[in-house]
Design a protein around this motif. Sequence first.
Motif, mmCIF file in Angstrom:
data_model
loop_
_atom_site.group_PDB
_atom_site.id
_atom_site.type_symbol
_atom_site.label_atom_id
_atom_site.label_comp_id
_atom_site.label_asym_id
_atom_site.label_seq_id
_atom_site.Cartn_x
_atom_site.Cartn_y
_atom_site.Cartn_z
ATOM 1 N N LEU A 131 -6.027 127.845 151.572
ATOM 2 C CA LEU A 131 -6.611 128.881 150.725
ATOM 3 C C LEU A 131 -6.587 130.231 151.430
ATOM 4 N N ALA A 132 -6.805 130.234 152.743
ATOM 5 C CA ALA A 132 -6.792 131.490 153.503
ATOM 6 C C ALA A 132 -5.425 132.152 153.444
ATOM 7 N N GLY A 133 -4.367 131.356 153.543
ATOM 8 C CA GLY A 133 -3.033 131.916 153.419
ATOM 9 C C GLY A 133 -2.790 132.530 152.060
ATOM 10 N N ARG A 134 -3.278 131.878 151.014
ATOM 11 C CA ARG A 134 -3.131 132.424 149.667
ATOM 12 C C ARG A 134 -3.952 133.702 149.491
ATOM 13 N N LEU A 135 -5.130 133.768 150.109
ATOM 14 C CA LEU A 135 -5.931 134.997 150.074
ATOM 15 C C LEU A 135 -5.163 136.156 150.701
ATOM 16 N N GLY A 136 -4.479 135.882 151.810
ATOM 17 C CA GLY A 136 -3.677 136.925 152.437
ATOM 18 C C GLY A 136 -2.542 137.393 151.545
ATOM 19 N N ASP A 137 -1.887 136.470 150.837
ATOM 20 C CA ASP A 137 -0.826 136.854 149.907
ATOM 21 C C ASP A 137 -1.356 137.761 148.804
ATOM 22 N N ALA A 138 -2.588 137.491 148.363
ATOM 23 C CA ALA A 138 -3.146 138.222 147.227
ATOM 24 C C ALA A 138 -3.794 139.541 147.627
ATOM 25 N N LEU A 315 -12.724 110.699 144.374
ATOM 26 C CA LEU A 315 -12.560 111.228 143.018
ATOM 27 C C LEU A 315 -12.055 112.671 143.044
ATOM 28 N N PHE A 316 -12.606 113.471 143.939
ATOM 29 C CA PHE A 316 -12.136 114.854 144.061
ATOM 30 C C PHE A 316 -10.684 114.898 144.536
ATOM 31 N N ALA A 317 -10.300 113.956 145.404
ATOM 32 C CA ALA A 317 -8.906 113.903 145.867
ATOM 33 C C ALA A 317 -7.963 113.609 144.705
ATOM 34 N N THR A 318 -8.366 112.675 143.840
ATOM 35 C CA THR A 318 -7.565 112.362 142.654
ATOM 36 C C THR A 318 -7.465 113.577 141.736
ATOM 37 N N LEU A 319 -8.597 114.257 141.547
ATOM 38 C CA LEU A 319 -8.608 115.455 140.714
ATOM 39 C C LEU A 319 -7.712 116.540 141.311
ATOM 40 N N PHE A 320 -7.721 116.674 142.629
ATOM 41 C CA PHE A 320 -6.897 117.671 143.303
ATOM 42 C C PHE A 320 -5.415 117.426 143.034
ATOM 43 N N VAL A 321 -4.983 116.180 143.149
ATOM 44 C CA VAL A 321 -3.571 115.856 142.909
ATOM 45 C C VAL A 321 -3.195 116.157 141.460
ATOM 46 N N LEU A 322 -4.071 115.792 140.534
ATOM 47 C CA LEU A 322 -3.786 116.033 139.113
ATOM 48 C C LEU A 322 -3.708 117.527 138.809
ATOM 49 N N VAL A 323 -4.641 118.292 139.354
ATOM 50 C CA VAL A 323 -4.643 119.734 139.107
ATOM 51 C C VAL A 323 -3.397 120.380 139.684
ATOM 52 N N GLU A 324 -3.059 120.022 140.917
ATOM 53 C CA GLU A 324 -1.916 120.632 141.578
ATOM 54 C C GLU A 324 -0.599 120.252 140.907
ATOM 55 N N ARG A 325 -0.522 119.042 140.421
ATOM 56 C CA ARG A 325 0.750 118.570 139.879
ATOM 57 C C ARG A 325 0.971 118.968 138.418
ATOM 58 N N TYR A 326 -0.107 119.042 137.624
ATOM 59 C CA TYR A 326 0.075 119.216 136.184
ATOM 60 C C TYR A 326 -0.582 120.470 135.603
ATOM 61 N N HIS A 327 -1.468 121.111 136.345
ATOM 62 C CA HIS A 327 -2.217 122.212 135.736
ATOM 63 C C HIS A 327 -1.991 123.549 136.424
ATOM 64 N N ALA A 328 -2.007 123.594 137.738
ATOM 65 C CA ALA A 328 -1.985 124.861 138.473
ATOM 66 C C ALA A 328 -0.636 125.551 138.327
ATOM 67 N N PRO A 329 -0.604 126.830 137.871
ATOM 68 C CA PRO A 329 0.674 127.551 137.799
ATOM 69 C C PRO A 329 1.224 127.906 139.179
ATOM 70 N N LYS A 330 0.332 128.102 140.148
ATOM 71 C CA LYS A 330 0.736 128.391 141.524
ATOM 72 C C LYS A 330 -0.035 127.468 142.458
ATOM 73 N N PRO A 331 0.365 126.214 142.545
ATOM 74 C CA PRO A 331 -0.416 125.232 143.312
ATOM 75 C C PRO A 331 -0.435 125.538 144.806
#
Length: 555
Positions: A131-138, A315-331
């Motif tokens: 997340l810190a790397g993405r903050l730097g990009d933004a 459960l959060f790990a499962t949610l993370f994989v689902l969000v990153e793979r199917y929902h996030a435009p910039k995972p």
Amino acid sequence: MAAARDKSLPPVPRAHSMGRNQRRHTSSLISSGLYAIDEISWPMPPGMSLPPLSPSAPEETPTYLVDKMSRLHVFTYVATICMALLCTQIGIGQTLATLREIGASFDITNTSDLTWNLAGYTLAIGTFILLAGRLGDAYGYKRVFLIGFVWSAVWSAISGISVYSTHSLFTVSRVLHGVGAALSLPNGFALLGSTHPPGPQKALAFTLVAAMAPIGLVVGALSAGLLALAWWPLAYWAFALMLLIIAGAGYFAIPQVIQKNAMPATMRDAVLELDIPGAVAGISSWELICFAWNKTSQVGWKEPYIWLALISGALFATLFVLVERYHAPKPLVPFHALSSDTYLALLVGACGWSCFGIWIAYTWQFAENIRHASPLLTTAYVTPCIVIGVLATGSSGFLLQHLRPSIVMLLSLLAFTLGSVLIATMPRVQTYWAQLFLSVLVMSWAVDTSFPAITLALSHSIERQHQGIAASLASTVFYYSFSLGLGVARTVESYVNRGDQSTRGKLRGYRAALYTAVGLAGLGLLICVAILLKAQFRRRAGCRNCRGNQGKQEI
């Protein structure tokens, strides 16, 4: 006409066709730091050149910020960036060296119960670094880099102030200090990567930064050991002042880098750019799982909240994989770009680096609590890691020119195993030059060659357009597995010695924890062998260019 021109062009070579010069340049950059991975050079087919956009448009050589800076300015700039990794490792070393003194202030006699102060710090770095790397990009690399130093300074000062409060405040301050280190570390590497042109100067800059890891560990332990002779909070207050001075110097020394992307204008843009849903799910998962393993060593598995934390983390790990793979435009983690080789390389890194976390923590406790060495003498015991670490960092590029990353990974895991065995079997009374000295040499070489090897292996296994994620994933796994390994080892220790605080009881528990490190390193060895067998099978089957492997190399 166009069709004829297309047929006359030779096919673009795939990754495995890189020549020796390209491999040499690539491996030397990768071995030197995190974001150098972005500068991989791909060879042009013999006799082929790209035409200019128009007949009148001359080819322009790109300019970099360091080309416009004086030598003194470049030196000050690179030295400031070096402080990011140096200070991150100082945070580990100073806590290691003052565990006994901290425990005495809070009436905690078992120093093993204080390992969460070390594990929490590295956990925060591992979970927030993506997340810190993405903050730097933004929002700009320089801005986030400096904020990280100021944030770390505040919480380092609070760590010292906690002597007037409770151990809980000290633990929280160490975790939040790790967040500041996570903000500075990837953005420091990003600054170097964006301001230096590919070549020897850039490779040297990244090598200098990488060499700060062993130096920072020893400097942190040495300074904290000296100040603890008077009062241990002085170490954290002095460190806070040092961090503020570096932030001030960095404000003037670091050039302003032009951002690749526009800064998010609205809250919705920020959520999408930073992948906040994925970040929340991922950080929650990693924190809960690691917390459960580190806490169970104190309360056991009988407490319901331990199981609740583990289940919630899964459960959060499962949610993370689902969000990153199917929902996030910039995972944060592009799972679609990862292959089976990627996961195997990450598992090798997790095994080796969790082994190192256990080794450094329990070697320190062995020296202080079994051999009754002072913090300063224990620091002297591990000082050779500076020389070996710097040599290993500087030579890893040369090593990776002649051996595949999987071979270097295998050698590193063998070293992790040997170094852990030497400490696990070490008697209570023995000369330093026998097993302890050899273990320090072997483990220092292992940790400083494994990171570039695994980073390069990840680079080979990930599609070209996602190369930037390779070193970030390696850094995340490094610090997170360091923390999780400590939790697992501490749990094993607590079940073996069952609260026995005699020297014999402590020794029995320490050996159990160190044999856990041996087991983890052995598991990594088996995975390395599986990677080699898989590569051998691919070569025999002739499927190196089969579907799913295009744009990738063997690891």
